[in-house]
Design an enzyme around this catalytic site. Structure first.
Site, PDB file in Angstrom:
ATOM      1  N   ASP A  71      -3.072  -6.682  -4.873  1.00 49.30           N
ATOM      2  CA  ASP A  71      -3.918  -6.509  -3.522  1.00 49.30           C
ATOM      3  C   ASP A  71      -3.764  -7.242  -2.873  1.00 49.30           C
ATOM      4  O   ASP A  71      -3.372  -8.365  -3.091  1.00 49.30           O
ATOM      5  CB  ASP A  71      -5.567  -6.966  -4.218  1.00 49.30           C
ATOM      6  N   MET A  72      -3.514  -6.619  -1.734  1.00 54.79           N
ATOM      7  CA  MET A  72      -2.954  -6.956  -0.530  1.00 54.79           C
ATOM      8  C   MET A  72      -3.785  -8.109   0.529  1.00 54.79           C
ATOM      9  O   MET A  72      -3.907  -8.865   0.945  1.00 54.79           O
ATOM     10  CB  MET A  72      -2.438  -6.266   1.092  1.00 54.79           C
ATOM     11  N   GLY A 116       0.763  -1.244  -0.692  1.00 57.62           N
ATOM     12  CA  GLY A 116       0.083  -0.194   0.056  1.00 57.62           C
ATOM     13  C   GLY A 116       0.768   1.069   0.531  1.00 57.62           C
ATOM     14  O   GLY A 116       0.322   2.455   0.207  1.00 57.62           O
ATOM     15  N   HIS A 141      -4.359   0.801  10.067  1.00 52.45           N
ATOM     16  CA  HIS A 141      -5.567   0.929  11.091  1.00 52.45           C
ATOM     17  C   HIS A 141      -7.068   1.303  10.303  1.00 52.45           C
ATOM     18  O   HIS A 141      -7.856   1.676  10.991  1.00 52.45           O
ATOM     19  CB  HIS A 141      -4.840   2.433  11.585  1.00 52.45           C
ATOM     20  N   ASP A 147       0.855  -2.099  -4.308  1.00 49.26           N
ATOM     21  CA  ASP A 147      -0.104  -1.269  -4.545  1.00 49.26           C
ATOM     22  C   ASP A 147      -1.600  -1.273  -5.535  1.00 49.26           C
ATOM     23  O   ASP A 147      -1.194  -1.950  -6.491  1.00 49.26           O
ATOM     24  CB  ASP A 147       0.154   0.359  -3.822  1.00 49.26           C
TER      25      ASP A 147
END
Length: 358
Positions: A236-237, A193, A254, A216
């Site tokens: 895509d993580m 990301g 977060h 990312d």
């Protein structure tokens, strides 16, 4: 139990002052945004010395009829600590210098982003959200998720990307100077990301023998180009993280619920070789605390991460976490043989280094 009737006049006054400070606090940030948009910090710097009101009014592109109001704007900004006033002249403070266009560590974009109408409106919808089925207050306010909204609004997307890059500049300076030991001995690193690669570029430059990859979504890396030991890949993580002996997650977790964070961390664990590696997390850290706290416990170290936690709730229904909550995520992701260290990096932002063996 003490009641309003039994409280002393002094106590009531303190309570009223506290309430007023909290209620009208946004006036300071709104005034700061105004100063940034008008270019007041840059005008003072370009002048080369403190400016009086007449000089400042002449330097700014404002309606002449509004010139008499500039002194009121400057008055509140002096109180906020962004400018200093002496002999009717204004100068920048060290805090105010962070809003200069040519300052490599400026946070102008963050100010403009936080006060963007699209990000303010969800706060007003917070009460409504608690009574409906929407995923976030942002969705209640706009009818779509934060990510979908940002993708559909080029101006906001640009501001968001600039804000994230500015934040990465600040973090990068700390990491490559004070925390070099975290990267020493590593052969490869994936910045999950990582967007435009601001942080990864700084790390790659500081450690020329470390192969750095930014992973990312396709639209985030479409116009980015690698160089030397830095590369960009679309991915895509939630599906796959490229293989490396270290994975970097800066202000990623977060944004997500505990369940989604466990999914991301599992993909990170799968990407690291059998002989082990590390996950490097840069995120806010909440203080471990009980259900209550002292009435006078209002310090910036506590309030800043709590404010960020509320922002995550309002925008994406994410959250900031304390040490116990982080440990729970690591265990949930299957990090059985691991140890972690938490070190403050910048303000309430901490470096969480998770070393483990698969």
């Amino acid at each position: 139990m003490e009641t309003v009737e039994s409280s002393s006049s002094a106590e009531l006054l303190r309570a009223q002052m506290h309430f007023s400070t909290q209620l009208f606090g946004f006036h300071y940030t709104a005034a700061l945004k105004c100063a940034v948009k008008l270019g007041i910090p840059d005008a003072i710097k370009q002048h080369g010395k403190p400016m009086n009101l007449s000089e400042l009014n002449s330097a700014l592109s404002i309606n002449p009829s509004k010139a008499p109001c500039i002194h009121r704007l400057m008055r509140i900004l002096v109180t906020a600590g962004y400018f200093a006033q002496e002999n009717e002249c204004f100068s920048l403070t060290s805090a105010g210098r962070h809003f200069l266009k040519d300052d490599p560590l400026n946070i102008r974009a963050l100010v403009l982003l936080e006060l963007h109408p699209a990000l303010v409106k969800p706060w007003i919808a917070l009460g409504e959200w608690f009574q409906n089925d929407d995923v976030s207050p942002f969705a209640t306010a706009h009818g779509k998720s934060f990510w979908d909204y940002v993708t559909s609004d080029p101006e906001l997307r640009k501001l968001f990307d600039e804000s994230m890059a500015d934040d990465s500049q600040l973090i990068a300076k700390a990491l490559v100077t004070e925390f070099r030991y975290v990267f020493e001995g590593l052969k490869s690193l994936v910045d999950v990301g990582g967007g435009s690669g601001t942080l990864a570029r700084a790390i790659a430059k500081a450690f020329p023998n470390l192969k750095c990859t930014v992973c990312d979504l396709p639209d985030a890396v479409a116009n980015e180009h690698g160089d030397g030991n830095l590369d960009f890949v679309a991915g895509d993580m939630f599906e796959r993280v490229p293989s490396a002996d270290s994975i970097l997650l800066k202000h990623i977790l977060h944004d997500w619920s505990d369940e989604k964070c466990v999914e991301i961390l599992k993909k990170c664990r799968e990407a690291i070789p059998k002989n082990g590696g590390k996950v490097i997390i840069v995120d806010k850290l909440l203080k471990n605390r009980g259900h209550g706290h002292a009435e006078n416990e209002h310090d910036e170290a506590t309030e800043s991460p709590l404010s960020c936690d509320m922002e995550m709730l309002v925008l994406v229904n994410g959250k900031e976490r304390d040490e116990k909550e982080w440990a729970k995520l690591f265990s949930g992701a299957g990090f059985n043989d691991y140890k972690y260290n938490i070190t403050p990096v910048l303000g309430s932002t901490s470096l969480i280094e998770v070393n483990f063996y698969n």
